[in-house]
Design a protein around this motif. Structure first.
Motif, short mmCIF file in Angstrom:
data_model
loop_
_atom_site.label_atom_id
_atom_site.label_comp_id
_atom_site.label_asym_id
_atom_site.label_seq_id
_atom_site.Cartn_x
_atom_site.Cartn_y
_atom_site.Cartn_z
N MET A 158 0.84 -1.18 0.00
CA MET A 158 0.00 0.00 0.00
C MET A 158 0.89 1.24 0.00
N THR A 159 0.49 2.26 -0.73
CA THR A 159 1.20 3.52 -0.77
C THR A 159 0.26 4.64 -0.38
N LEU A 160 0.69 5.46 0.55
CA LEU A 160 -0.09 6.63 0.92
C LEU A 160 0.36 7.81 0.08
N ARG A 161 -0.57 8.66 -0.22
CA ARG A 161 -0.26 9.88 -0.93
C ARG A 161 -0.38 11.04 0.04
N TRP A 162 0.62 11.92 0.02
CA TRP A 162 0.52 13.16 0.79
C TRP A 162 -0.51 14.01 0.07
N TYR A 163 -1.70 14.07 0.59
CA TYR A 163 -2.83 14.69 -0.09
C TYR A 163 -2.85 16.21 0.12
N SER A 164 -2.68 16.64 1.38
CA SER A 164 -2.71 18.07 1.66
C SER A 164 -2.11 18.35 3.03
N THR A 165 -1.82 19.61 3.24
CA THR A 165 -1.47 20.12 4.56
C THR A 165 -2.58 21.09 4.93
N VAL A 166 -3.14 20.92 6.12
CA VAL A 166 -4.27 21.73 6.57
C VAL A 166 -3.76 22.82 7.51
N ILE A 167 -4.17 24.04 7.25
CA ILE A 167 -3.77 25.18 8.06
C ILE A 167 -5.02 25.86 8.60
N GLU A 168 -5.07 26.01 9.92
CA GLU A 168 -6.20 26.67 10.57
C GLU A 168 -5.99 28.18 10.55
N SER A 169 -7.10 28.91 10.46
CA SER A 169 -7.00 30.37 10.40
C SER A 169 -8.31 30.99 10.88
N THR A 170 -8.20 32.17 11.48
CA THR A 170 -9.40 32.90 11.86
C THR A 170 -10.05 33.56 10.64
N ASP A 171 -9.30 33.68 9.56
CA ASP A 171 -9.86 34.17 8.29
C ASP A 171 -9.26 33.31 7.17
N HIS A 172 -9.79 32.10 7.03
CA HIS A 172 -9.20 31.11 6.12
C HIS A 172 -9.17 31.56 4.67
N ARG A 173 -10.15 32.32 4.25
CA ARG A 173 -10.15 32.78 2.86
C ARG A 173 -9.04 33.79 2.60
N ALA A 174 -8.86 34.74 3.50
CA ALA A 174 -7.81 35.75 3.34
C ALA A 174 -6.43 35.09 3.39
N LEU A 175 -6.24 34.15 4.30
CA LEU A 175 -4.94 33.50 4.40
C LEU A 175 -4.67 32.64 3.16
N ALA A 176 -5.69 31.99 2.63
CA ALA A 176 -5.52 31.20 1.40
C ALA A 176 -5.12 32.12 0.24
N ARG A 177 -5.75 33.27 0.14
CA ARG A 177 -5.38 34.21 -0.91
C ARG A 177 -3.95 34.69 -0.74
N TRP A 178 -3.52 34.92 0.51
CA TRP A 178 -2.15 35.35 0.76
C TRP A 178 -1.16 34.27 0.29
N TRP A 179 -1.41 33.02 0.67
CA TRP A 179 -0.52 31.94 0.26
C TRP A 179 -0.56 31.71 -1.24
N ALA A 180 -1.72 31.88 -1.87
CA ALA A 180 -1.81 31.75 -3.33
C ALA A 180 -0.90 32.78 -4.00
N GLU A 181 -0.90 33.99 -3.51
CA GLU A 181 -0.03 35.04 -4.04
C GLU A 181 1.43 34.73 -3.74
N ALA A 182 1.72 34.31 -2.53
CA ALA A 182 3.10 34.04 -2.13
C ALA A 182 3.72 32.91 -2.95
N LEU A 183 2.94 31.86 -3.23
CA LEU A 183 3.46 30.69 -3.93
C LEU A 183 3.20 30.68 -5.43
N GLY A 184 2.29 31.54 -5.89
CA GLY A 184 1.89 31.48 -7.29
C GLY A 184 1.01 30.26 -7.56
N TRP A 185 0.26 29.83 -6.56
CA TRP A 185 -0.63 28.68 -6.69
C TRP A 185 -2.04 29.15 -7.01
N ASP A 186 -2.90 28.19 -7.40
CA ASP A 186 -4.28 28.48 -7.76
C ASP A 186 -5.23 28.14 -6.62
N ILE A 187 -6.22 29.00 -6.44
CA ILE A 187 -7.31 28.65 -5.51
C ILE A 187 -8.26 27.75 -6.28
#
Length: 132
Positions: free
Chosen positions: A1-30
């Protein structure tokens, strides 16, 4: 059996704003956003995922809402490295301009990385440049 690293979960008091910040920082897509979570993936993930084996699909970042603010040092953090063709100091300056802050987690003055914190205070490191 092989596990896949699916995601890293980050908690936030404003999860949408923090996701947008990380999207900009990394150049990733929401990829998805709603009141319960926001999901980021690398821009190449959608294109490559159908051609990759299950365990080769890159992980995403998932941001979820919480009511409490972060307290204390992270027990898990992310490390990032600019390519040798990029100016590391410029990259750190870009992250600081986006809203990151320098963080002291006891790293000392002679380390080869810088510790920063995102707008929610989650520490991450910018390592010395890497070839690959």
């Amino acid at each position: 059996m092989t596990l896949r690293w699916y995601s890293t979960v980050i908690e936030s008091t404003d999860h949408r704003a923090l996701a947008r910040w990380w999207a900009e920082a990394l150049g990733w897509d929401i990829m998805f956003e709603d009141p319960d979570e926001a999901v980021l993936v690398p821009p190449w993930a959608r294109e490559l995922a159908p051609r990759l084996r299950f365990e080769q699909v890159p992980p995403g970042l998932v941001f979820v809402p919480v009511e409490h603010r972060k307290e204390g040092k992270n027990r898990l953090h992310l490390d990032f490295a600019p390519h040798t063709g990029d100016d590391r100091d410029e990259e750190i300056a870009r992250l600081l301009a986006l809203g990151a802050a320098r963080a002291d987690v006891g790293q000392g003055p002679d380390v080869s990385w810088d510790v920063l914190a995102d707008p929610d205070g989650n520490e991450f490191c910018v390592l010395s440049s890497r070839e690959d």
